[in-house]
Design a protein around this motif. Structure first.
Motif, PDB file in Angstrom:
ATOM      1  N   LEU A 510      26.610  33.385 -18.449  1.00  0.00           N
ATOM      2  CA  LEU A 510      27.719  32.538 -18.901  1.00  0.00           C
ATOM      3  C   LEU A 510      28.158  33.041 -20.273  1.00  0.00           C
ATOM      4  O   LEU A 510      27.325  33.252 -21.151  1.00  0.00           O
ATOM      5  CB  LEU A 510      27.294  31.069 -18.983  1.00  0.00           C
ATOM      6  CG  LEU A 510      28.376  30.036 -19.309  1.00  0.00           C
ATOM      7  CD1 LEU A 510      28.001  28.677 -18.730  1.00  0.00           C
ATOM      8  CD2 LEU A 510      28.604  29.895 -20.809  1.00  0.00           C
ATOM      9  N   ALA A 511      29.463  33.240 -20.447  1.00  0.00           N
ATOM     10  CA  ALA A 511      29.995  33.716 -21.723  1.00  0.00           C
ATOM     11  C   ALA A 511      31.058  32.751 -22.229  1.00  0.00           C
ATOM     12  O   ALA A 511      31.858  32.230 -21.446  1.00  0.00           O
ATOM     13  CB  ALA A 511      30.587  35.117 -21.578  1.00  0.00           C
ATOM     14  N   LEU A 556      31.208  41.924 -20.885  1.00  0.00           N
ATOM     15  CA  LEU A 556      31.045  40.873 -19.885  1.00  0.00           C
ATOM     16  C   LEU A 556      30.199  41.335 -18.698  1.00  0.00           C
ATOM     17  O   LEU A 556      30.145  40.633 -17.676  1.00  0.00           O
ATOM     18  CB  LEU A 556      32.408  40.404 -19.389  1.00  0.00           C
ATOM     19  CG  LEU A 556      33.310  39.738 -20.434  1.00  0.00           C
ATOM     20  CD1 LEU A 556      34.636  39.334 -19.810  1.00  0.00           C
ATOM     21  CD2 LEU A 556      32.635  38.526 -21.057  1.00  0.00           C
ATOM     22  N   ALA A 557      29.544  42.465 -18.819  1.00  0.00           N
ATOM     23  CA  ALA A 557      28.705  42.955 -17.721  1.00  0.00           C
ATOM     24  C   ALA A 557      27.630  41.924 -17.375  1.00  0.00           C
ATOM     25  O   ALA A 557      26.892  41.470 -18.249  1.00  0.00           O
ATOM     26  CB  ALA A 557      28.062  44.286 -18.099  1.00  0.00           C
ATOM     27  N   GLY A 558      27.553  41.529 -16.133  1.00  0.00           N
ATOM     28  CA  GLY A 558      26.574  40.548 -15.692  1.00  0.00           C
ATOM     29  C   GLY A 558      27.028  39.111 -15.833  1.00  0.00           C
ATOM     30  O   GLY A 558      26.318  38.194 -15.395  1.00  0.00           O
ATOM     31  N   VAL A 559      28.177  38.875 -16.428  1.00  0.00           N
ATOM     32  CA  VAL A 559      28.675  37.516 -16.614  1.00  0.00           C
ATOM     33  C   VAL A 559      29.311  37.019 -15.314  1.00  0.00           C
ATOM     34  O   VAL A 559      30.106  37.721 -14.680  1.00  0.00           O
ATOM     35  CB  VAL A 559      29.707  37.465 -17.766  1.00  0.00           C
ATOM     36  CG1 VAL A 559      30.448  36.133 -17.782  1.00  0.00           C
ATOM     37  CG2 VAL A 559      29.008  37.696 -19.091  1.00  0.00           C
ATOM     38  N   LYS A 560      28.961  35.800 -14.928  1.00  0.00           N
ATOM     39  CA  LYS A 560      29.514  35.195 -13.726  1.00  0.00           C
ATOM     40  C   LYS A 560      30.523  34.086 -14.036  1.00  0.00           C
ATOM     41  O   LYS A 560      31.379  33.777 -13.206  1.00  0.00           O
ATOM     42  CB  LYS A 560      28.391  34.624 -12.857  1.00  0.00           C
ATOM     43  CG  LYS A 560      27.402  35.681 -12.363  1.00  0.00           C
ATOM     44  CD  LYS A 560      26.287  35.039 -11.561  1.00  0.00           C
ATOM     45  CE  LYS A 560      25.283  36.093 -11.069  1.00  0.00           C
ATOM     46  NZ  LYS A 560      24.165  35.466 -10.320  1.00  0.00           N
ATOM     47  N   TYR A 581      43.185  41.294 -18.684  1.00  0.00           N
ATOM     48  CA  TYR A 581      41.820  41.643 -18.322  1.00  0.00           C
ATOM     49  C   TYR A 581      41.474  41.112 -16.938  1.00  0.00           C
ATOM     50  O   TYR A 581      42.027  40.102 -16.486  1.00  0.00           O
ATOM     51  CB  TYR A 581      40.817  41.057 -19.324  1.00  0.00           C
ATOM     52  CG  TYR A 581      40.900  41.619 -20.720  1.00  0.00           C
ATOM     53  CD1 TYR A 581      40.590  42.944 -20.977  1.00  0.00           C
ATOM     54  CD2 TYR A 581      41.278  40.813 -21.787  1.00  0.00           C
ATOM     55  CE1 TYR A 581      40.652  43.463 -22.255  1.00  0.00           C
ATOM     56  CE2 TYR A 581      41.351  41.323 -23.082  1.00  0.00           C
ATOM     57  CZ  TYR A 581      41.037  42.644 -23.306  1.00  0.00           C
ATOM     58  OH  TYR A 581      41.105  43.152 -24.577  1.00  0.00           O
ATOM     59  N   GLU A 582      40.509  41.789 -16.305  1.00  0.00           N
ATOM     60  CA  GLU A 582      39.893  41.277 -15.093  1.00  0.00           C
ATOM     61  C   GLU A 582      38.731  40.388 -15.516  1.00  0.00           C
ATOM     62  O   GLU A 582      37.759  40.869 -16.099  1.00  0.00           O
ATOM     63  CB  GLU A 582      39.402  42.431 -14.206  1.00  0.00           C
ATOM     64  CG  GLU A 582      40.503  43.289 -13.617  1.00  0.00           C
ATOM     65  CD  GLU A 582      41.321  42.548 -12.577  1.00  0.00           C
ATOM     66  OE1 GLU A 582      40.769  41.616 -11.933  1.00  0.00           O
ATOM     67  OE2 GLU A 582      42.506  42.887 -12.404  1.00  0.00           O
ATOM     68  N   LEU A 583      38.822  39.100 -15.233  1.00  0.00           N
ATOM     69  CA  LEU A 583      37.800  38.166 -15.675  1.00  0.00           C
ATOM     70  C   LEU A 583      37.110  37.524 -14.476  1.00  0.00           C
ATOM     71  O   LEU A 583      37.745  37.255 -13.451  1.00  0.00           O
ATOM     72  CB  LEU A 583      38.414  37.054 -16.531  1.00  0.00           C
ATOM     73  CG  LEU A 583      39.102  37.466 -17.833  1.00  0.00           C
ATOM     74  CD1 LEU A 583      39.674  36.237 -18.532  1.00  0.00           C
ATOM     75  CD2 LEU A 583      38.131  38.186 -18.759  1.00  0.00           C
TER      76      LEU A 583
END
Length: 624
Positions: A510-511, A556-560, A581-583
């Motif tokens: 989570l970011a 954001l690598a690994g962020v869901k 951005y691709e989020l």
């Protein structure tokens, strides 16, 4: 898809619901009618806290009329670095009740809080007492009148400082350091200060369990001398500074190489200009007050064209007036820096309240395809480094840089650890002659072309707002237009911004993504949720434009799941991020000013969004 996180209104939100792990601190609000000396007392109280070795923050708030009316100084003091206000206040000290009720949403009192007011002014408004806070009345004005030549705010200073646990010596030193009037007046107000110190014992006795717990003896190094002589070129530097965001931005600009400033006064940016005027003179620079914002931006374009790094500072209405000039700087590839200290809008809006509502205008507001730099400091201390970086970037890429500060950072004062110099310095690619004919806008692989200084023999060139060919000659040819558009875009896209583009902290799937002054509240909120076992990371964007897709993907690598936090009505950051951005799965938490976002409510929202990961039925809602 995305969803909007429900947000309790401040009146319904219980201060500190997720705040068990908040650092030890004490929150004090001083309030009264305009001219009663509220801000003076607050500033001295913060200075005294610095002298006692504490950290602290003072946020200014006033009515929409800027001068006169009501005013309040909101302070938070503690033994650890403090960047944001807490969820609630422990003490409200009101000099009078004239329109103080207008600050009810901005001064949420804890149920255990204390209200102190003049016993001859009547009872406090019910909006402050309904939550359980206790009221103690004392003869504030009568006490001051009994000491000829004294002011009621100095009685309040002694009272509030003593209740906070600040030593009398530190309070006295703060008063002496700021006194600019007669010796007789100083002695009278020192007596008023002592009277306030004596009243603190009476108040604490009557308040009982509602009396604030004084901050215990501070650790660390106290700030040296008077507040933040950050520009002082001599002597050993203090280990801590007492400084505002506007002062920090001005200092960073000068360190970065700015030597000319032209600007027109506007709230809340004026203090930056007032600070820079004498500071620039010390380094051989100049500040000129222009007749309006249009003249300001054109003056700095002219000065920069002449080889002098230049800056202007303004707020939203002034930024709107500067639009055409900023476009000229982009087209002519003349480096300039524009500091926008954002406030509530639209139009004149709410001049003395903070809001992050100029973002969309800053990143998309110029006519035509006009790539520019947009940056945002993440704290009062970071106003220095980010503005310094903006100067270096503008000079290196030969374009306009917009720095988005805001009223919360700009006009607030904080006790901070002395920031390290990031080392950014203005440096532009200067033509030295020899090329015939000189091609100012040569289409280079980097997009950066040598820029001649006017008067250099053999390399004069035309610089205006018309599209042009490589020599600067106006052209409407398709090839020239396409070439120059590509060139201006390429030089920003290919520049290496390094790790300074954002603050990336923590780990987890989570970011929380944010920018500007909301970063401080988000950072404290994340500290609280991590203490509850929730892994979450912070991504505070310092470089908003141009977009950094590769860096964003890595961060954001690994962020869901993402929570985008900002202080404006239209979720401007959220919508901008979705456009460039691709989020992953994202929600938006946003509200307009004047209320700041507080750590407790943000912690609650982060916890709720973390829990939502286990409730698939909530994952496909559209943003409200």
């Amino acid at each position: 898809m995305s969803a909007s996180v429900p947000n309790d209104s401040p009146a319904q939100h219980t201060p500190g619901t997720a705040g068990e792990s908040a650092p030890a601190s004490l929150s004090i609000a001083l309030a009264g009618s305009g001219g009663s000396g509220v801000m003076t007392a607050g500033t001295m109280l913060l200075d005294a806290a610095a002298r006692a070795g504490l950290y602290g923050l003072m946020v200014r708030t006033s009515g929409p009329q800027i001068r006169g009316g009501e005013a309040a100084a909101l302070l938070r003091l503690g033994r650890h670095p403090i960047e944001t206000l807490d969820d609630g206040f422990d003490l409200l000290l009101a000099f009078d009740w004239q329109n103080v009720n207008r600050f009810a949403d901005e001064i949420p009192l804890r149920p255990s809080g204390l209200i102190v007011g003049d016993s001859n002014e009547g009872e406090p408004p019910e909006v402050f007492t309904g939550g359980g806070a206790r009221f103690v009345g004392i003869p504030l004005k009568k006490t001051a009148k009994e000491i000829a030549g004294s002011w009621v705010n100095m009685v309040a200073l002694g009272l509030a400082g003593t209740l906070a646990g600040i030593p009398a010596l530190a309070l006295e030193e703060a008063l002496r350091a700021s006194w600019k009037r007669s010796e007789a007046g100083l002695q009278a107000n020192l007596s008023a200060l002592q009277a306030g110190i004596a009243l603190a014992g009476t108040v604490a006795h009557e308040a009982g369990a509602h009396a604030p717990t004084p901050l215990s003896e501070a650790t660390g190094s106290p700030a040296a001398g008077s507040p933040a002589a950050a520009s002082s070129p001599s002597g050993a530097a203090p280990s801590r500074w007492l400084i505002s965001g506007n002062e920090a931005a001005g200092y960073g600009a000068i360190c970065g190489g700015i030597r000319f400033v032209a600007a027109y006064p506007i709230t809340p940016a004026t203090e930056m200009l007032e600070w820079m005027a004498p500071a620039l003179a010390k380094v051989g620079g100049t500040l000129l007050q222009a007749e309006d914002e249009l003249a300001s931006v054109n003056m700095i374009i002219g000065a920069s064209y002449g080889g002098v790094p230049s800056l202007t500072a303004t707020a939203g209405p002034g930024l709107a007036l500067m639009t055409e000039g900023i476009g000229l700087a982009v087209s002519a590839e003349v480096p300039i820096v524009v500091v926008d200290v954002m406030r509530g809008g639209p139009s004149t809006g709410i001049p003395a309240k903070s809001e992050q509502s100029d973002l969309s205008f800053a990143v998309s507001g110029l006519h035509g395809d006009a790539p520019r730099l947009v940056l945002a400091p993440t704290s009062i201390a970071d106003c220095m480094a980010t503005t310094q970086w903006a100067v270096a970037l503008a000079e290196a890429t030969q374009t306009a840089a917009i720095v988005l500060s805001d009223q919360f950072m700009g006009q607030s004062r904080a006790i901070i650890d002395r920031p390290a110099d990031p080392g950014f310095r203005a440096s532009r690619l200067v033509a030295e002659g020899g090329e015939t004919p000189y091609r100012r806008y040569l289409d280079t692989p980097s997009g950066i072309s040598p820029m001649a200084v006017p008067g250099t023999p053999g390399i004069a060139y035309t610089a205006d707002g018309l599209e042009h060919n490589e020599r600067g000659i106006p052209s409407s040819q398709v090839r020239d237009h396409q070439q120059q558009l590509d060139k201006r875009e390429r030089k920003l896209a290919r520049h290496d911004y390094g790790d300074w583009w954002a603050d990336c902290e923590g780990d987890g799937d989570l970011a929380v993504v944010t920018f500007g002054s909301t970063t401080c509240a988000v950072r404290e909120a994340l500290t609280r949720v991590r203490a509850r076992g929730v892994a979450a990371r912070l991504l505070a964007l310092r470089l908003l434009a141009p977009a950094q897709p590769q860096r964003m993907a890595a961060a954001l690598a690994g962020v869901k799941r993402i929570l985008v936090v900002e202080q404006n009505h239209g979720a401007q950051l959220y919508r901008y991020l979705r456009s460039v951005y691709e989020l992953p799965d994202a929600r938006s938490l946003h509200r307009p000013g004047p209320l700041p976002l507080r750590p407790g409510e943000l912690a609650d929202a982060i916890l709720a969004w973390s829990d939502a990961a286990h409730r698939p039925e909530n994952r496909q809602e559209e943003i409200a």
